[in-house]
Enzyme design. Structure first.
Site, short mmCIF file in Angstrom:
data_model
loop_
_atom_site.label_atom_id
_atom_site.label_comp_id
_atom_site.label_asym_id
_atom_site.label_seq_id
_atom_site.Cartn_x
_atom_site.Cartn_y
_atom_site.Cartn_z
N ASP A 154 32.83 49.59 2.05
CA ASP A 154 31.62 49.23 1.22
C ASP A 154 31.63 47.79 0.89
O ASP A 154 30.75 47.10 1.01
CB ASP A 154 31.35 50.09 -0.08
CG ASP A 154 32.43 49.94 -1.12
OD1 ASP A 154 33.58 49.36 -0.89
OD2 ASP A 154 32.61 50.72 -2.08
N GLN B 238 36.22 52.11 -0.56
CA GLN B 238 37.40 51.82 -0.29
C GLN B 238 38.64 52.71 -0.67
O GLN B 238 38.27 53.06 -1.61
CB GLN B 238 37.95 50.42 -0.11
CG GLN B 238 37.18 49.52 0.62
CD GLN B 238 37.47 47.97 0.43
OE1 GLN B 238 36.98 47.17 -0.03
NE2 GLN B 238 38.59 47.67 1.14
N HIS B 239 39.91 52.68 0.01
CA HIS B 239 41.08 53.10 -0.51
C HIS B 239 41.17 54.61 -0.67
O HIS B 239 42.25 55.17 -0.87
CB HIS B 239 41.20 52.44 -2.20
CG HIS B 239 41.10 51.04 -2.26
ND1 HIS B 239 41.59 50.23 -1.23
CD2 HIS B 239 40.27 50.31 -3.21
CE1 HIS B 239 41.21 48.76 -1.39
NE2 HIS B 239 40.33 49.08 -2.85
#
Length: 497
Positions: A242, A79-80
């Site tokens: 994820d 992520q991110h």
């Protein structure tokens, strides 16, 4: 064979899993390692081209008789991360990752510009944290204005893999809620936060459309087929972050379960049918990739901490597990505060690790290793306390990630949390969750009424031989250890704020 392919773009590796949903068996798994470019200022970056090289290695490793029977693909991704594309769809700069803490100045600036953390939480459901995508965009604007001016598309890591496969740019709500500029209550972009990022430019035009989780987004293209040696025309589901795919891969799509991932980072999350917003900001208010929500606690130092300490004292994995067995619960009062890479929870991006309580009796490699495991687990227990305070009730933990392969660590989790621990027979977590999501969408094309939890019931099974029950004799020891850990964190926090 009837195959679905799951792809997981992680921090340390890219993994592919081929699942025969007819025989209900994993028939091929391959992983290609990835490196993270770090420095002392908190930078943590990867090259998107390295991702593609790893993907190419994995897809070309799939035997021909398997790849010719792949019916659908799903992608999970860390992520991110901020993937910045120009108008020609070329990646402009290295990808800043979830564990990059070099953007704390930008995170603070945005929170202040928007009226403080409490108001940001009221706007979008989450404060803007240094690990999120949002401050990474402002960092690019402040530090590399030439590249920022060329910015045409904002993608997350798993979105980028989807784009490479299909040519389609899109996001789904679960992964998008980790950007920091999605209103997780309304499931749409926050105009106010995007305006704070750049008052002179409409960044919404750089954002791809948000898509639902229950449809294919496209099919593998001819160019992808040539470059990656997979058949053209395979349908691709939307995939997700994820943690969202890990929730599917551990069956966490209904109330009452808690998933804990002992990976590079530690995560703890539970499905909710309504938004869960933590006014303190300790629990991230994410959407799930299953039309619900996924309140989540993330720590940045889980197996990172244990691997660093294992390397420090020169122990193999077998020796590591034997050492854990040889030391009593509580590690003789030795506490490890595992903030090696800064920390997200608590929010201490400049945090450092500490050993507290060393004595002439516990100053040994074995004590240090068990203390590192207990410290990483104490950090996650805080998430259970916070989720319980927000009204979520859980009665068991589904454990996944690399740390879950250690029987000793599994028992430590059961004892510290005082909850039963379940291990699934297929332990691939996020990559398997991506494959199951793709399978669900594939089956929905013929049976529109089938539910995702039906797929999960059919394809997930508990490995009773690896599951653990809590030892009641350890309850008081670990309650004290956890209290001492929390007190120690409170005492050292002023050193790193």
């Amino acid at each position: 064979m009837k195959i679905v392919l799951g792809i997981d773009l992680g921090t340390q590796s890219l993994k592919t899993v081929c699942y025969d949903y007819d025989s209900k068996s994993l028939i091929h798994v391959h992983a290609s390692p990835l490196e993270v470019d770090r420095d002392e200022n908190g930078k943590a970056e990867q090259s998107a081209n390295d991702w593609l090289m790893a993907l190419r290695e994995c897809t070309r490793n799939i035997p021909i008789e398997i790849k010719n029977n792949i019916e659908a693909i799903g992608v999970s991704g860390q992520q991110h991360g901020f993937v910045a594309l120009d108008e020609n769809d070329e990646v402009l700069v290295p990808v800043k990752l979830w564990c990059d803490t070099a953007t704390q100045i930008e995170a603070d600036s945005l929170n202040n510009e928007l009226g403080g953390i409490d108001r940001v939480i009221s706007i979008a459901g989450n404060a803007i944290m240094t690990g999120y995508t949002c401050p990474k965009i402002l960092w690019l604007k402040n530090n590399r204005p030439e590249e920022y001016n060329k910015l045409s598309t904002i993608l997350l890591p798993h979105d980028y893999v989807n784009f490479i496969m299909t040519g389609v740019k899109c996001m789904e709500h679960g992964d998008a809620s980790g950007t920091g500029f999605l209103n997780i209550k309304e499931r749409n972009w926050s105009v106010e936060i995007l305006s704070a990022l750049d008052p002179d430019r409409d960044l919404s035009v750089c954002l791809p459309p948000l898509v639902r989780h229950d449809h294919f987004i496209g099919k593998t293209s001819k160019q992808f087929s040539i470059d990656f040696d997979l058949p053209e025309g395979i349908p691709v589901s939307c995939g997700g972050g994820d943690n969202m795919m890990g929730a599917i891969g551990t069956g966490n799509v209904t109330d009452g379960k808690l998933t804990m991932s002992l990976g590079t980072s530690g995560t703890l999350y539970a499905y909710s049918s309504k938004p869960i917003i933590d006014p303190k900001g300790a629990i991230a208010g994410f959407c799930s990739s299953t039309d619900g929500w996924l309140p989540l606690l993330c720590t940045m130092n889980c197996t990172v901490a244990t691997e660093l300490m294992r390397d420090l004292v020169g122990r193999s994995l077998d020796e590591f597990n034997n050492d854990l067995d040889s030391i009593p619960s509580g590690s003789g009062g030795l506490l490890t505060i595992p903030f090696f890479n800064g920390e997200r929870t608590p929010n201490l991006p400049k945090g450092k690790a500490s050993l507290i309580g060393l004595t002439s009796q516990n100053c040994t490699p074995a004590y240090v290793l068990r203390s590192a495991v207990e410290g990483a687990t104490y950090a996650l227990r805080y998430g259970l306390d916070e989720l319980s305070a927000l009204g979520l009730k859980v009665d068991k933990i589904i454990l996944t990630g690399g740390g879950a392969k250690s029987p000793q660590w599994r028992q430590i989790v059961a004892d510290i949390f005082q909850l039963p621990i379940q291990i699934l027979k297929i332990e691939e977590g996020a990559s398997f969750g991506a494959a199951l999501q793709a399978l669900w969408v594939l089956i929905r094309e013929k049976d529109n009424d089938i539910k995702l939890d039906t797929i999960i019931t059919d394809h997930l099974a508990v490995d009773e031989g690896k599951s653990s029950l809590p030892n009641l004799e350890c309850k008081d020891i670990y309650n004290k250890g956890y209290s001492d850990y929390q007190n120690a964190v409170n005492q050292i926090t002023p050193l790193f704020e």
